[in-house]
Design an enzyme around this catalytic site. Sequence first.
Site, PDB file in Angstrom:
ATOM      1  N   CYS A 209      47.478  40.235  67.330  1.00  0.00           N
ATOM      2  CA  CYS A 209      46.447  40.177  68.369  1.00  0.00           C
ATOM      3  C   CYS A 209      45.928  38.767  68.619  1.00  0.00           C
ATOM      4  O   CYS A 209      45.237  38.531  69.608  1.00  0.00           O
ATOM      5  CB  CYS A 209      45.263  41.068  67.983  1.00  0.00           C
ATOM      6  SG  CYS A 209      45.695  42.797  67.758  1.00  0.00           S
ATOM      7  N   CYS A 232      33.950  43.199  44.685  1.00  0.00           N
ATOM      8  CA  CYS A 232      33.113  43.609  43.557  1.00  0.00           C
ATOM      9  C   CYS A 232      31.647  43.205  43.731  1.00  0.00           C
ATOM     10  O   CYS A 232      30.747  43.940  43.316  1.00  0.00           O
ATOM     11  CB  CYS A 232      33.673  43.059  42.258  1.00  0.00           C
ATOM     12  SG  CYS A 232      33.772  41.251  42.174  1.00  0.00           S
ATOM     13  N   HIS A 259      33.473  38.130  38.564  1.00  0.00           N
ATOM     14  CA  HIS A 259      33.364  39.578  38.692  1.00  0.00           C
ATOM     15  C   HIS A 259      31.886  39.936  38.570  1.00  0.00           C
ATOM     16  O   HIS A 259      31.087  39.156  38.023  1.00  0.00           O
ATOM     17  CB  HIS A 259      34.195  40.306  37.635  1.00  0.00           C
ATOM     18  CG  HIS A 259      34.305  41.782  37.884  1.00  0.00           C
ATOM     19  ND1 HIS A 259      34.681  42.297  39.102  1.00  0.00           N
ATOM     20  CD2 HIS A 259      34.077  42.855  37.081  1.00  0.00           C
ATOM     21  CE1 HIS A 259      34.695  43.619  39.033  1.00  0.00           C
ATOM     22  NE2 HIS A 259      34.333  43.979  37.822  1.00  0.00           N
ATOM     23  N   ASP A 274      30.689  49.950  35.961  1.00  0.00           N
ATOM     24  CA  ASP A 274      31.430  49.215  36.988  1.00  0.00           C
ATOM     25  C   ASP A 274      31.775  50.163  38.129  1.00  0.00           C
ATOM     26  O   ASP A 274      32.670  50.997  38.017  1.00  0.00           O
ATOM     27  CB  ASP A 274      32.703  48.611  36.387  1.00  0.00           C
ATOM     28  CG  ASP A 274      33.359  47.594  37.308  1.00  0.00           C
ATOM     29  OD1 ASP A 274      33.311  47.790  38.532  1.00  0.00           O
ATOM     30  OD2 ASP A 274      33.925  46.604  36.806  1.00  0.00           O
TER      31      ASP A 274
END
Length: 656
Positions: A209, A232, A259, A274
């Site tokens: 595109c 995360c 993280h 988590d």
Amino acid sequence: AGSSSSNGSITSLTLIQFPCLPMTAAPVDAEEVAIIDASPEEPAVVARCREGHLLQACPVITESSLSCDICGDGIRPGMEVWSCRPCDYDLCAACAADPHGRATSRMERRLASYSAQAQMYADETRRAAALAELPEKLRGAAPDAPGGGEGTVQELLKWFKGDFFRWTNKPVCPGCGQPATESRGMAEPQEEELRFGSSRVEAWSCVGCDIVARFPRYNDPARLLETRHGRCGEWANCFTLILSALGFDCRLAVDWTDHVWTEVRLDGKWVHCDSCEGSMDAPLTYEAGWGKKLSYVVAFSPQEVIDVTARYIVDWSLTLTRRTQVSEECMAELVSAADGRARQLPGSADAAPPPPWRSAEEAELGARRRNGGVDSHRAGGLSPEELCGRLSGSAEWRSERGELGRTIPLRTSTSPRSVSLGGTSAGGSAEAAIGTLLGGAALEEADGLARIDLTADCAAVEIAGAAGAPLEDALLSSDGFTVEVWYRADLGRLHRDAFQNPLVSRHGAGSGWELRLTRSGGVVFLVTAVGQHHELEGNALSTAPAAEAVVPALEEGEGGSWAFVAATFRDGTARLFMGPGSEPAAELKLPSGLGLDSFPGPLLLGRNPAWRDRGARCHIAAFRLSWTALEPAGFLPPPEVATFEVAMAIPIAVAS
């Protein structure tokens, strides 16, 4: 560090002992780093990194996307940079001149930034917005609800991961609706993006595109309740707000090696949680399972800031060698100051006292540091979840980050086009695809037959292409597809509902396909099209007599009999076979005109990729996925003795 006079000569040098980043520069030879016009009042010392290599004054001569390791400022042509080529590390001139001050300032700013973000969890407007998004059955949940807080958090994790939030590898193109393909770096944030805390905006292009797709990294958890996607950081931020809104004591845990997760206080202790992995109380996952080398992990809430690194590491002495940004004494002072500011009373320089659990938690963390890291009182060693490689994100992305965990090579073939594990050893490339052992999945050998043990509650094998690249979804193959498995299952351990027992799965809520085991000894083949489930079942488990004659190891033993199942799909027709060379045990023609949607998640053996708690708990001796609909004469023969030889030669760490 060196300072330059107006004519470019070095007037002084100071010893710098810092780890070091890459740069695009032209370092001078070590012998040419000289002490020129050194002041006799200030004895010059040759600058060295912490590995003992000389730091060199380097003119930057080409454009680079690199930055100073301390302050993060970009490194541009014409700048003076101090570099250690062997250690691959750079310092800008300002940080080289005052490394301690600049590093301290950067750490202080980072702690302040996350602490300010955590204050949003106490905002009543945001908390009300979070409660409004919860399904009715969870809206009244609370830490002291019947069934206990742990059960409530488990239900929240399942809902959040399965129904509410989605992972973003690449943003969706606003033109065609497909994932953008190429990164264009960072874009300038727009006013609306800045309003919700997105100072960083990724820019991606769609080749088809020629449109730029923006991915603003929002820090405001209330905004994430609306966008419902991210990586995360977004997952943990939004999930922590939801727990806070329900009245849980919770914190955002930030890992300096990139993280983020949540900690929640249950039964008097802080528990790892988590949301993007769907895991709980598995704190050693990141080092033992993913292979990360943690340095700093700091937890933030509206009322505290605390260094919790010791809860998440395997070896504290090794961790100390990586905690080099500031001294330990400086880090303790910075965290203590940020902790006090988090509780600072309005209009006063005084702070409220620490939370009531602080002294007990500091004693716990101190004991972990003294014991070396791992909780010495923990029974049973590492849990299956802690042996897992990373699940969130594409396999290719996880491979680039080194977070796949333990892997074994698979075999690929062009005739038929397929990927396989075990089975016959002839033909194909043995390393063109990989299998990642997750959740305690293990290679074992008994009676001369190698197989994969998936009996642990979280065990699975994730199948991916070379270097972790995702496999093309066989469901969309114009030639159809075939999935075959030699397996053994203890029927007594299977769930009464077949959807809880996935044997091979690339299936989510509204798309994909799956083989499921039934407690009665049957197998279900499921294909989902346009959100509609279509399934057929073979009701009689069949072990081929020829298999027992050729391979004694396939005889019945503890854990049930070895069995073969195959399923094919082509031109809207699904067929299920309950033995090699057999006639179809079941056949189903899907309604014409149904579109087939590819499930974006991975292909797993032994577990469903969308619902982590569903698994068949079985052994697998051979598996093959072919991008064509095979006839029974071409099915996998019984596994040969001593297969997996290549895989078992790969050194992998399996905890006892």
